[in-house]
Design a protein around this motif. Structure first.
Motif: not given
Length: 370
Positions: A185, A192-196, A158, A206-207, A30-31
């Motif tokens: 950032r 920053r929201a990690t769950d997009s 991210p 994505h974020c 993831d990323g």
């Protein structure tokens, strides 16, 4: 490698073959993996689209497009190529083209080295990038701006240190004007929201962003005040799609090869199946020849009709391949790349349909007026 490939494109293909193709983890990460990003930076790939005065290689649009194709042709992973394309698009099309000289001198050298990265924060939760529904606002505060709002679905977010945030900077008679800003950032008010909410696998992470009265000096403004709709929102997606066109075409080529291998292992193909596969291979070759020229056309100020024409043919090819896969496997993906392409194939078709309708109505209107 193609006979048209420059030394830079050939170097990208070698990198992909040596560093991306052997990776078995890219379908599940993831990323973008840190070690792969570092290797790509060491190979100089992140500076391909940046001018030499800022430490980049200064490649032209056709070589950039062929690089995207080479990363998939030799590496076999679309999200990894897409992460490179997002980095390149943000750096080349937004910072280098629209930012002020002070910001460019400060940021682009590190971005060219891959020590820093930028992403595009245009869409918002629940509304996408529809200009009438965007609500993030920027208010003048002396020689700076205060930005408040939410952004979502930020590709490569991210990994990014800098975000090009599109915000409503004025509104008159219900008509919004937008301006772009570079936001770091680590600035106060940035979360920053990690769950997009984006269900897309692999290296293209994505974020989202939450912005609460973030103070942005005017030197970090991107483009003219109030010109963000035309300069950023309408343009950047077309440019990014043009850059990625060769990558997606090469992905189709790999899918066709996977289908051929499946048929060979199953004992061969009947005449009808062989004809369908041969026709798809011929169509893929035509798209591969045309795709690198789309970015040059768009960067030169050409309209987007050629890109949408390419996409129409590409969608038909994807649909034909999906029918063949249904015959071969009952619809199950042939491999990890085919699985990613199945998911990508569901994206953006509604936008394309709107564009075809608008083009058609324009043609009818023009005929009526002549």
């Amino acid at each position: 490698m193609s006979v048209d490939d420059s030394p830079a494109v050939q170097a990208a293909a070698r990198f992909a073959a040596e560093k991306i193709a052997p990776r078995t983890d890219l379908a599940d990460v993831d990323g973008f993996p840190d070690d792969l990003w570092t290797a790509m930076a060491a190979a100089g790939l992140f500076g391909y689209g940046i001018a030499p005065q800022y430490g980049g290689a200064g490649l032209g649009p056709e070589d950039l497009a062929r690089t995207a194709g080479a990363l998939v042709r030799a590496g076999g992973n679309v999200p990894a190529a897409a992460a490179w394309a997002v980095h390149t698009t943000a750096a080349r099309q937004l910072l280098q083209r629209l930012a002020g000289e002070e910001a460019k001198a400060e940021l682009l050298p590190a971005i060219a080295l891959g020590e820093s990265s930028a992403a595009m924060a245009l869409s918002e939760p629940g509304v996408g990038a529809h200009p009438k529904r965007l609500s993030t606002r920027a208010v003048r505060d002396g020689d700076a701006w205060q930005i408040t709002g939410s952004k979502a679905y930020i590709s490569n977010g991210p990994r990014a240190d800098w975000y090009v945030v599109l915000a409503v900077s004025s509104e008159e008679g219900g008509r919004k004007a937008f301006t772009g800003f570079l936001v770091n950032r680590d600035w106060p008010g940035v979360t920053r929201a990690t769950d997009s909410g984006v269900d897309f696998p692999g290296a293209l992470g994505h974020c989202g962003l939450e912005l609460r009265e973030v103070r942005v000096p005017d030197r970090y403004r991107v483009g003219a005040e109030g010109a963000g709709d035309a300069e950023i929102l309408r343009r950047v997606r077309i440019v990014e799609d043009s850059l990625m066109a060769p990558a997606l075409t090469e992905a189709v080529g790999r899918r066709i090869a996977a289908a051929a291998a499946h048929l060979r292992n199953a004992g061969g193909a009947d005449d009808e199946t062989a004809s369908a596969l041969g026709r798809m291979a011929s169509e893929q070759r035509l798209l591969a020849l045309a795709a690198p020229h789309l970015l040059a056309h768009v960067e030169a100020g050409g309209d987007d009709a050629a890109l949408f024409g390419y996409r129409a043919v590409a969608h038909d090819l994807h649909d034909g391949f999906d029918s063949l896969r249904q015959q071969l496997t009952g619809g199950a993906p042939l491999d990890a790349l085919d699985r990613d392409m199945l998911q990508l194939g569901r994206v953006a078709r509604s936008i394309d349909a709107l564009r075809y309708r608008a083009l058609g109505r324009g043609l009818v209107q023009k005929t009526q007026e002549s």
